[in-house]
Design an enzyme around this catalytic site. Structure first.
Site: not given
Ligand code: GLU
Ligand code: ZN
Length: 500
Positions: A264-265
């Site tokens: 996600k990051r």
């Protein structure tokens, strides 16, 4: 086996938590659910899993809705759409979960566990040392009323644990086929925190049951929770809360740079990045649909309608998909070319205005833009590329790009100035249309022993500031005689100053 009852209408869901920005993994999951619902004529339920007040935000919730609207992933039930199972935000369904948790305990499917974190850890260590499975050991499964009273008197807090049956859980995954989970690997698990807050492990299957979800399509990272959820479903059927256990299909991982799972990051994973660069929703949808699925071996580019017509969850493959930015861009470029030119021009609008465009609003000329739009359409990878392609039309002076200047004007050599002077005279005398303008530069080149390609480079840099851009003579036609000649004069003046 033939069954008398007609098949229930398909109901799928996507149920993100509103934390942070939407990412491509989430969008791929939503997309596959959407495509499957549309393909089968079923329903797509959009549920917001916002039971974690510390991490969820209203801003992220708004962004989710906005992102799916932009993508054209529409839902039949959920926020704003409403529906028979409202509310669709879990934060508004807390009394439902409290009620189900209590009924699960009353029926013996769940129990209070008073073990402290330190005790659990100690026993886990012992199990590991003895080579036994290290999940929860069932310590509180059969506490007597006296034991419970004693724990309470000590002031211990308790969580609610679900009682896993002592049997292997098997199911047929729509993507992976037959799967089996032995009981020693799936032990009793928490469903309500000590402070009374229900956990994902409870609220997700409870809502899937109440919302009558028939197919759960979600990421492979959730596969380990599936046997637990199946057992919980069976308990919910026992309570009359659920009608059936849904089918499950676990979508393959998406791998990013260096063959690592796209996290996600990871900046590459942010949906906003693609949106801000000017990916078309249809281009992005086309590309993301290829992460685990394909239309056919020889076609990577297709429309949303073709995706819907062909999409079947059983065609999804279990092996990890690789996120390939170059391929995403190439597919997007194809979708830009597929637009009707008027539609294309409209989609460029945000990039023709501040803050994307460096010219003042009143400098924009819609007719001039319409004249070059078809030339630009075939050259863009993403819509944001439009700004640099047309800025020569709307800026007072062309951008100054020193690399381009040095390349075309070759400082120290007299060639560029001579060529430009001749070209200026011929352009000034030409009829102002692409073809005669090309003849003029061609003739100027011949006088100096230069082919067209070499002859037009200094003209292009003088007029647009860059060595690459839209077809030059059409560009000059749209820019107009006066401005073209003024820019050539300005370039000649600069060359004279540099050489003087
Ligand atoms: N809210 C969960 C997530 O964002 C949903 C998981 C599921 O689809 O079951 O991961
Ligand atoms: Zn316990």
């Amino acid at each position: 086996m033939a069954s008398a009852a007609p098949p229930a209408p398909l109901r799928v869901r996507f149920c993100p938590s509103p934390t942070g920005n939407p990412h491509v993994g989430l969008v791929r999951t939503a997309l596959f659910n959407w495509a499957y619902a549309r393909h089968t004529g079923g329903s797509l339920v959009f549920r917001i899993e916002d039971t974690d007040a510390a991490r969820d935000s209203e801003e992220s919730y708004e962004q989710l809705l906005d992102s799916f609207r932009w993508l054209g992933i529409d839902w039949d039930e959920g926020p704003e759409a409403g529906g028979p199972h409202a509310p669709y935000r879990q934060s508004q369904r807390m009394d439902i979960y409290a009620d189900v948790a209590r009924r699960l305990q009353d029926a013996g499917h769940a129990y209070r566990c008073y073990c402290t974190a330190a005790e659990l850890e100690e026993r886990r260590e012992q199990a590991r040392a003895a080579g036994r499975p290290s999940g929860y050991d069932g310590h509180c499964r059969e506490l007597t009323a006296e034991q419970v009273a004693a724990y309470e008197a000590e002031g211990r807090t308790s969580i609610v644990r679900f009682r896993m049956p002592d049997e292997t859980i098997t199911f047929t995954d729509l993507v992976r086929g037959e799967l089996a989970f032995a009981p020693e690997n799936v032990t009793d698990y928490g469903i309500v925190r000590a402070n009374g807050a229900p956990l994902y492990t409870l609220v997700n299957p409870v809502d899937d049951a109440l919302m009558e979800i028939t197919h759960v399509l979600r990421g492979e990272d959730l596969l380990s929770s599936t046997p637990r959820q199946i057992a919980l479903y069976r308990a919910l059927i026992d309570l009359g809360v659920a009608k059936r256990v849904p089918d499950f299909g676990h979508l393959p991982y998406v791998m990013g740079e260096g063959n690592k799972k796209l996290s996600k990051r990871d900046p590459q994973a942010s949906l906003n990045l693609y949106r801000e660069r000017g990916f078309l929703p249809e281009g992005l949808i086309n590309y993301l649909s290829l992460l685990g699925w394909s239309l056919s071996a020889d076609r990577d580019v297709f429309t949303r309608e073709e995706l819907v017509a062909a999409f079947d969850i059983t065609d999804v493959v279990p092996n990890p998909a690789r996120f390939d930015l170059k391929k995403a861009e190439a597919i997007n470029a194809d979708h830009i070319r597929m637009l009707d030119v008027k539609d294309f021009a409209e989609r460029c609008t945000p990039w023709l205005r501040a803050p994307h465009a460096p010219w003042p609003a009143e400098a924009f000329d819609a007719d001039a833009f319409a004249a070059v739009a078809p030339l630009a359409q075939t050259r863009l990878t993403v819509l944001s590329d439009i700004t640099a392609n047309v800025d020569f039309l709307f800026l007072d002076e062309p951008v100054s790009d020193e690399k381009s200047w040095d390349k075309a004007m070759k400082p120290g050599q007299p060639g560029a100035a001579d060529l430009l002077r001749t070209a200026r005279a011929k352009l000034a005398a030409a009829e102002w249309a692409a073809e005669p303008l090309k003849e003029a530069v061609l003739a100027a080149g011949e006088e100096h022993g230069l082919k067209l390609g070499k002859a037009q480079a200094p003209v292009r840099v003088a007029v647009t500031g860059r060595t690459v851009g839209l077809p030059l003579f059409e560009s000059l036609e749209v820019l107009g005689r006066e401005r073209t000649l003024a820019r050539v004069d300005a370039a000649l003046a600069r060359l004279a100053a540099e050489q003087g």
